[in-house]
Design an enzyme around this catalytic site. Structure first.
Site, short mmCIF file in Angstrom:
data_model
loop_
_atom_site.label_atom_id
_atom_site.label_comp_id
_atom_site.label_asym_id
_atom_site.label_seq_id
_atom_site.Cartn_x
_atom_site.Cartn_y
_atom_site.Cartn_z
N SER A 147 -36.87 0.22 -23.75
CA SER A 147 -37.54 1.71 -23.53
C SER A 147 -37.84 2.33 -22.53
CB SER A 147 -39.18 1.46 -23.77
OG SER A 147 -40.20 2.45 -22.70
N GLU B 239 -38.79 3.53 -20.25
CA GLU B 239 -40.11 3.45 -19.67
C GLU B 239 -39.10 2.32 -18.71
OE1 GLU B 239 -42.71 4.62 -18.73
OE2 GLU B 239 -42.78 5.72 -20.31
N TYR C 113 -45.85 -1.94 -18.58
CA TYR C 113 -45.51 -1.88 -19.50
C TYR C 113 -43.86 -1.88 -19.29
CZ TYR C 113 -43.23 0.18 -23.71
OH TYR C 113 -42.49 0.74 -25.08
P1 NAP Z 1 -46.50 0.30 -32.55
O1 NAP Z 1 -47.11 0.74 -33.69
O2 NAP Z 1 -48.06 -0.15 -31.72
O3 NAP Z 1 -46.75 -1.20 -33.40
C1 NAP Z 1 -46.85 -2.43 -32.51
C2 NAP Z 1 -46.38 -3.69 -33.49
O4 NAP Z 1 -46.68 -4.28 -32.70
C3 NAP Z 1 -47.73 -3.68 -35.00
O5 NAP Z 1 -46.09 -3.74 -35.77
C4 NAP Z 1 -48.23 -5.11 -34.63
O6 NAP Z 1 -49.10 -5.92 -35.13
C5 NAP Z 1 -47.47 -6.32 -33.79
N1 NAP Z 1 -48.00 -6.42 -32.43
C6 NAP Z 1 -48.29 -6.66 -31.41
N2 NAP Z 1 -49.04 -7.25 -30.67
C7 NAP Z 1 -48.34 -8.78 -31.43
C8 NAP Z 1 -48.69 -10.03 -31.39
N3 NAP Z 1 -48.56 -10.46 -30.12
N4 NAP Z 1 -47.90 -10.79 -32.42
C9 NAP Z 1 -47.98 -9.90 -33.59
N5 NAP Z 1 -47.12 -8.16 -33.47
C10 NAP Z 1 -48.00 -8.14 -32.53
O7 NAP Z 1 -44.98 -0.20 -31.67
P2 NAP Z 1 -43.59 0.92 -32.48
O8 NAP Z 1 -44.17 3.28 -32.12
O9 NAP Z 1 -43.80 1.30 -33.50
O10 NAP Z 1 -42.80 0.95 -31.57
C11 NAP Z 1 -41.83 -0.47 -31.98
C12 NAP Z 1 -41.16 -1.29 -30.77
O11 NAP Z 1 -40.63 -0.07 -29.58
C13 NAP Z 1 -42.83 -1.44 -29.38
O12 NAP Z 1 -42.02 -2.77 -28.56
C14 NAP Z 1 -42.12 -0.55 -28.58
O13 NAP Z 1 -42.86 -0.78 -27.60
C15 NAP Z 1 -40.85 0.28 -28.52
N6 NAP Z 1 -41.36 1.65 -28.27
C16 NAP Z 1 -41.41 2.69 -29.02
C17 NAP Z 1 -41.03 3.78 -28.63
C18 NAP Z 1 -41.64 4.67 -29.10
O14 NAP Z 1 -42.06 5.91 -28.93
N7 NAP Z 1 -42.90 4.25 -29.85
C19 NAP Z 1 -40.14 4.23 -27.68
C20 NAP Z 1 -39.60 2.66 -26.87
C21 NAP Z 1 -39.78 2.02 -27.44
P3 NAP Z 1 -50.82 -4.93 -35.58
O15 NAP Z 1 -50.81 -3.57 -36.40
O16 NAP Z 1 -50.98 -5.90 -36.04
O17 NAP Z 1 -51.11 -4.50 -34.02
P1 GDP Z 2 -46.21 7.59 -23.52
O1 GDP Z 2 -45.38 7.78 -22.76
O2 GDP Z 2 -45.59 6.02 -24.23
O3 GDP Z 2 -46.87 7.15 -22.19
O4 GDP Z 2 -46.75 8.34 -24.28
P2 GDP Z 2 -48.18 8.35 -24.59
O5 GDP Z 2 -48.16 9.96 -26.00
O6 GDP Z 2 -49.01 8.12 -24.22
O7 GDP Z 2 -47.80 9.85 -23.63
C1 GDP Z 2 -46.41 10.74 -22.66
C2 GDP Z 2 -47.73 11.85 -21.72
O8 GDP Z 2 -48.72 12.21 -22.18
C3 GDP Z 2 -48.06 10.83 -20.52
O9 GDP Z 2 -47.31 11.44 -19.85
C4 GDP Z 2 -49.53 10.81 -20.33
O10 GDP Z 2 -50.05 11.18 -19.45
C5 GDP Z 2 -49.42 12.68 -20.65
N1 GDP Z 2 -51.14 12.78 -21.55
C6 GDP Z 2 -51.75 14.09 -21.53
N2 GDP Z 2 -53.15 13.73 -21.59
C7 GDP Z 2 -52.67 12.81 -22.60
C8 GDP Z 2 -53.93 12.41 -23.70
O11 GDP Z 2 -55.06 12.57 -23.49
N3 GDP Z 2 -52.80 10.69 -24.40
C9 GDP Z 2 -52.17 10.19 -24.30
N4 GDP Z 2 -52.17 9.43 -24.37
N5 GDP Z 2 -51.58 10.85 -23.20
C10 GDP Z 2 -51.79 12.02 -22.42
#
Ligand code: NAP
Ligand code: GDP
Length: 337
Positions: free
Chosen positions: A133, A135, A157
């Site tokens: 990520s 992050e 994270y």
């Molecule tokens: P998500 O929608 O939150 O999905 C997370 C998945 O992980 C779900 O299937 C969840 O299962 C499973 N999970 C969580 N804890 C687990 C555990 N202890 N054992 C087995 N499965 C577990 O996340 P996403 O947006 O698809 O992201 C996929 C990956 O990319 C994550 O690792 C996330 O941190 C990373 N990532 C995402 C973004 C983004 O913007 N989306 C950006 C950078 C990196 P349940 O359905 O049971 O909760």
């Molecule tokens: P992140 O980049 O994975 O933390 O994704 P989020 O969607 O949770 O947050 C993106 C940005 O939106 C962060 O800088 C948050 O502080 C900002 N933000 C502002 N208001 C909100 C809110 O109500 N909920 C969340 N989740 N983020 C918010």
């Protein structure tokens, strides 16, 4: 006839897992997903795949497992013998990681180590994708960030992802494993979890337009993110594992937008003046925010030919329209289109 390639996905029920499963099934893969036991057995993002008798039980299988349970993961590997592993599971919310830092680090960091150890022991060649990520850059020393930018995480994270990312590269170098880090910037879709700001805004705009909600409370409106579309980003994951050499890639749009921009665009879709409905609340601000996170995705463009296809306005529009459609179908609470 040769048998289809076998992929194992952790996190198949998540936003990315569901899109990736669709992509791989379309490409003819046999897809195995790890799912954890939950009290609710409806896995809304993949229910359409599970309900398809042509797929479920033939080219799509689900296995109970958890990132904390190495024995079971090892057993799944022995049964499935995957050629490609996409490791997407883990607590994925940055803000929440301040509230549950220990389990976040256990899943994201130690969970990845557990999987790398299992992959290392496989007899057949395995290609491994890790969902890293942006992050990991946190308080980035430069902008835009590249694959060479130093890690400086600004949240539990981010720390856990930085640990896992570094391990993937250590295992690649030390054991010659085919292991890739996709360093993904935020990517959204109608399947995004409801506690992320984009989905919260899209849902609120739709609900306000339909008279189901009166206002929307948000934290920092000036926060900026490099937001892409999840469907584009899962394609990047697959492309990384098809390249002859394993490597790390930034996956980003290279553009940032503020939360305010997202609000404006979402309320424009429903033709409402956002200023009348949005309230800022200090309680929703985070202990720390990362610096200016924006990715330079030149390496993946030049090496793999990947580039994002969805624009910011298209993404916002798709998310708001999906929420409107869900309300109109009467399924707003649990839908995942
Ligand atoms: P998500 O929608 O939150 O999905 C997370 C998945 O992980 C779900 O299937 C969840 O299962 C499973 N999970 C969580 N804890 C687990 C555990 N202890 N054992 C087995 N499965 C577990 O996340 P996403 O947006 O698809 O992201 C996929 C990956 O990319 C994550 O690792 C996330 O941190 C990373 N990532 C995402 C973004 C983004 O913007 N989306 C950006 C950078 C990196 P349940 O359905 O049971 O909760
Ligand atoms: P992140 O980049 O994975 O933390 O994704 P989020 O969607 O949770 O947050 C993106 C940005 O939106 C962060 O800088 C948050 O502080 C900002 N933000 C502002 N208001 C909100 C809110 O109500 N909920 C969340 N989740 N983020 C918010």
């Amino acid at each position: 006839m040769s048998s289809p390639p076998v992929a194992l996905l952790t996190g198949i029920t998540g936003q990315d897992g569901s899109y990736l499963a669709e992509l791989l099934l379309d490409k003819g893969y046999s897809v195995h997903g790890v799912v954890r036991r939950t009290s609710n057995v409806v896995r809304s993002r993949i229910e359409h795949l599970r309900a398809d008798p042509q797929l479920y039980g033939s080219r799509l299988s689900l296995h109970y497992g958890d990132l904390s349970d190495g024995t079971t993961l090892r057993r799944i590997f022995a049964e499935v013998r995957p050629a490609e592993v996409y490791h997407l599971a883990g607590q994925s919310h940055v803000g929440l990681s301040f509230e549950i830092p220990e389990s976040t680090c256990e899943e994201v960091a130690m969970g990845t180590l557990r999987l790398l150890e299992i992959v290392r022991d496989q007899e057949q060649p395995v290609k491994f994708y890790h969902a890293s990520s942006a992050e990991i850059f946190g308080r980035a020393s430069e902008s835009p960030q590249t694959e060479k930018t130093k890690t400086a995480p600004a949240s539990p994270y981010g720390c856990a992802k930085a640990f896992a990312t570094q391990l993937v590269s250590v295992y690649r170098q030390s054991y010659g494993m085919f292991a890739c880090n996709g360093i993904l910037y935020n990517h959204e879709s109608p399947r995004r979890g409801q506690n992320f700001v984009t989905q919260k805004i899209a849902r609120a705009a739709a609900r306000i337009a339909r008279g189901l909600q009166q206002e929307l409370e948000l934290g920092d409106l000036e926060s900026r993110r490099d937001w892409g579309h999840a469907r584009d980003y899962v394609l990047a994951m697959w492309m990384m594992l098809q390249h002859p050499e394993a490597d790390d890639y930034i996956v980003a749009t290279g553009e940032t937008h503020s939360v305010r921009d997202f609000v404006e665009a979402a309320f424009a879709v429903v033709d409402l003046p956002w200023e009348q409905y949005v309230r800022q609340s200090a309680a929703l601000s985070r202990p720390t925010e990362p610096g200016r996170l924006v990715g330079q995705a030149m390496k993946i463009r030049d090496t793999l030919g990947w580039q994002p296809s969805a624009s910011f306005p298209q993404l916002v529009q798709e998310m708001v329209e999906a929420e409107l459609a869900a309300i109109d179908r009467g399924a707003a609470a649990t839908h995942h289109p």
